[in-house]
Design a protein around this motif. Structure first.
Motif, PDB file in Angstrom:
ATOM      1  N   ALA A 290      42.565  26.029  -6.470  1.00  0.00           N
ATOM      2  CA  ALA A 290      42.826  27.471  -6.480  1.00  0.00           C
ATOM      3  C   ALA A 290      41.763  28.238  -5.704  1.00  0.00           C
ATOM      4  N   VAL A 291      40.504  27.853  -5.886  1.00  0.00           N
ATOM      5  CA  VAL A 291      39.418  28.551  -5.186  1.00  0.00           C
ATOM      6  C   VAL A 291      39.491  28.283  -3.684  1.00  0.00           C
ATOM      7  N   LEU A 292      39.799  27.042  -3.308  1.00  0.00           N
ATOM      8  CA  LEU A 292      39.924  26.707  -1.886  1.00  0.00           C
ATOM      9  C   LEU A 292      41.071  27.481  -1.238  1.00  0.00           C
ATOM     10  N   ILE A 293      42.198  27.557  -1.935  1.00  0.00           N
ATOM     11  CA  ILE A 293      43.344  28.308  -1.399  1.00  0.00           C
ATOM     12  C   ILE A 293      43.004  29.795  -1.295  1.00  0.00           C
ATOM     13  N   ALA A 294      42.264  30.301  -2.271  1.00  0.00           N
ATOM     14  CA  ALA A 294      41.849  31.707  -2.216  1.00  0.00           C
ATOM     15  C   ALA A 294      40.973  31.966  -0.996  1.00  0.00           C
ATOM     16  N   LEU A 295      40.094  31.016  -0.689  1.00  0.00           N
ATOM     17  CA  LEU A 295      39.233  31.165   0.491  1.00  0.00           C
ATOM     18  C   LEU A 295      40.061  31.188   1.771  1.00  0.00           C
ATOM     19  N   VAL A 296      41.042  30.301   1.851  1.00  0.00           N
ATOM     20  CA  VAL A 296      41.919  30.280   3.032  1.00  0.00           C
ATOM     21  C   VAL A 296      42.703  31.587   3.138  1.00  0.00           C
ATOM     22  N   SER A 297      43.149  32.111   2.001  1.00  0.00           N
ATOM     23  CA  SER A 297      43.908  33.365   2.024  1.00  0.00           C
ATOM     24  C   SER A 297      43.056  34.525   2.526  1.00  0.00           C
ATOM     25  N   VAL A 298      41.754  34.475   2.241  1.00  0.00           N
ATOM     26  CA  VAL A 298      40.852  35.522   2.730  1.00  0.00           C
ATOM     27  C   VAL A 298      40.705  35.430   4.247  1.00  0.00           C
ATOM     28  N   TYR A 299      40.551  34.207   4.752  1.00  0.00           N
ATOM     29  CA  TYR A 299      40.405  34.024   6.194  1.00  0.00           C
ATOM     30  C   TYR A 299      41.679  34.418   6.947  1.00  0.00           C
ATOM     31  N   THR A 300      42.834  34.102   6.357  1.00  0.00           N
ATOM     32  CA  THR A 300      44.110  34.365   7.038  1.00  0.00           C
ATOM     33  C   THR A 300      44.734  35.697   6.639  1.00  0.00           C
ATOM     34  N   ILE A 301      44.122  36.370   5.664  1.00  0.00           N
ATOM     35  CA  ILE A 301      44.667  37.620   5.099  1.00  0.00           C
ATOM     36  C   ILE A 301      46.136  37.416   4.730  1.00  0.00           C
ATOM     37  N   SER A 302      46.376  36.386   3.924  1.00  0.00           N
ATOM     38  CA  SER A 302      47.736  36.006   3.540  1.00  0.00           C
ATOM     39  C   SER A 302      47.986  36.313   2.066  1.00  0.00           C
ATOM     40  N   PRO A 303      48.791  37.328   1.769  1.00  0.00           N
ATOM     41  CA  PRO A 303      49.128  37.609   0.363  1.00  0.00           C
ATOM     42  C   PRO A 303      49.862  36.450  -0.301  1.00  0.00           C
ATOM     43  N   GLY A 304      50.650  35.704   0.485  1.00  0.00           N
ATOM     44  CA  GLY A 304      51.383  34.571  -0.073  1.00  0.00           C
ATOM     45  C   GLY A 304      50.450  33.489  -0.588  1.00  0.00           C
ATOM     46  N   LEU A 305      49.439  33.153   0.209  1.00  0.00           N
ATOM     47  CA  LEU A 305      48.464  32.158  -0.231  1.00  0.00           C
ATOM     48  C   LEU A 305      47.663  32.661  -1.430  1.00  0.00           C
TER      49      LEU A 305
END
Length: 403
Positions: A290-305
């Motif tokens: 969950a934390v790793l996916i949250a980090l990726v979502s921050v980099y990609t600015i992806s609400p879905g992630l």
């Protein structure tokens, strides 16, 4: 007739507990509103959120030291409901940060008092009738209260219907109804404890290595991060969704937070049937993911992630809680030190304050930098918990309890 009276008393206590838990999550969708109306900073909002945990901790510590007779359990329950009532009035008319902080602290006091004495009352009422009724009633009230709060306020904010007042009018109504319900069932709630002969459980150790305080430490580490991440999503989630991820719908954010808590609740029910270390291991694994996916979502600015991360965190929250509580209960029983159980919840509520570091960084750093730095800290901690739990899990084979 006794069964009917017990059921009504259980329902009244459940509604009271539900009201207390509802008060904890009801203001969450209002945090962006407070920022836009009053110009509060992220750290100020986090203080408002975190002081609730301080109130709960204070109440739990005090109630653990105060000995109230079972025949007088309604007194602290009334006090807890009174705290929720008073805090709701303060929140309705709060226009500055001091009032909000005071109101949330009083809310925490009320929730902590209700948490302590409603659980004791439920166990007393249902101990001879339905084996798991007390646990199921308390769990359902806690989960539903936390899940429905953001849903109610989110819809009110979305329709702009007295958004700073209407949520608390609903809460005040529930508090009044539950108070009347507890008062009408006071004879059942205050009934004395009847000694019951219970067959002692046989503990079969399938391994030479018994669970120890080291396992409690690992559980506390897992609970600390799990509750910290949950606190992050609940306190900073609405703000970040609006400002960073450009999610303008308050309803969508509220539904997501409610779904997070419902996933956590469903996971607890499912994982009750699994081995405690299996539940803990799968929980910390999901936590790291969950934390790793949250980090990726921050980099990609992806609400879905980000949504996937929130749901994954909900699963981790539920699995870790079930596994950790079971392990700590076993250690407490083996060592005959019941205060160890309190330690787990105290560490969890302390974890609610970790997001304060994020809000502080957001006040002084670019938002992306603050989020990345914060998540890297969480990842490092999550990896250490992951490794520790798996090493300990391999060294501790099943400890089974049977009647």
């Amino acid at each position: 007739m006794s069964d009917i009276r017990s059921s009504w008393a259980g329902l009244a206590l459940a509604l009271a507990f539900f009201s207390g838990m509802l008060s904890s999550s009801l203001p969450t969708p209002l945090y962006p509103v407070y920022i836009s109306l009053y110009g509060f900073s992220a750290s100020q909002i986090m203080t408002v959120f975190g002081v609730y945990a301080a109130g709960v901790l204070f109440a739990l510590i005090v109630t653990a030291k105060i000995n109230i007779r079972p025949e007088s359990y309604t007194i602290p329950i009334y006090a807890g409901l009174g705290c929720v009532f008073l805090s709701s009035l303060l929140m309705m008319f709060a226009h500055n940060i001091i009032t909000l902080i005071l109101a949330r602290f009083i809310t925490g006091l009320g929730s902590g008092i209700l948490m302590a004495y409603i659980n004791r009352s439920l166990i007393k009422i249902f101990d001879t009738e339905i084996s798991n009724a007390a646990a199921l009633t308390a769990t359902a009230s806690l989960i539903l209260g936390q899940a429905i709060g953001p849903l109610i306020t989110g819809n009110i904010v979305h329709h702009d219907f007295y958004k700073l007042k209407a949520p608390y009018v609903i809460l005040l109504s529930l508090v009044v109804i539950s108070t009347i319900g507890v008062w009408r069932s006071r004879q059942v709630v205050n009934k004395p404890i009847i000694p019951i002969l219970i067959e002692r459980q046989k503990i079969i150790i399938e391994s030479i290595n018994m669970l120890s305080f080291r396992d409690v430490i690992f559980c506390c580490m897992a609970i600390f991060l799990s509750w910290a991440m949950a606190s992050t999503f609940m306190s900073q989630g609405p703000i970040l969704a609006h400002i960073y991820f450009n999610v303008t719908s308050v309803q969508r954010v509220s539904y997501s937070l409610s779904a997070f808590l419902l996933v956590a609740g469903a996971t607890q029910l499912v994982m009750r049937k699994k081995h405690h270390y299996f539940s803990l291991r799968i929980g910390v694994t999901a936590q790291l993911a969950a934390v790793l996916i949250a980090l990726v979502s921050v980099y990609t600015i992806s609400p879905g992630l980000l949504l996937i991360s929130v749901m994954m965190e909900g699963f981790a929250y539920g699995a870790i809680l079930v596994g950790a509580v079971t392990i700590v209960n076993i250690v407490a029983r083996q060592s005959q030190q019941t205060h160890i159980i309190n330690l787990l919840y105290i560490v969890g509520y302390v974890g609610n304050w970790l997001p304060f570091s994020l809000s502080t960084m957001m006040d002084h750093l670019p938002m992306k930098t603050a989020l990345v730095d914060y998540l890297f800290i969480c990842i490092l901690f999550s990896i250490s918990v992951f490794i520790s739990t798996y090493i300990s899990g391999r060294n501790n084979r099943a400890v089974q309890i049977r009647s």
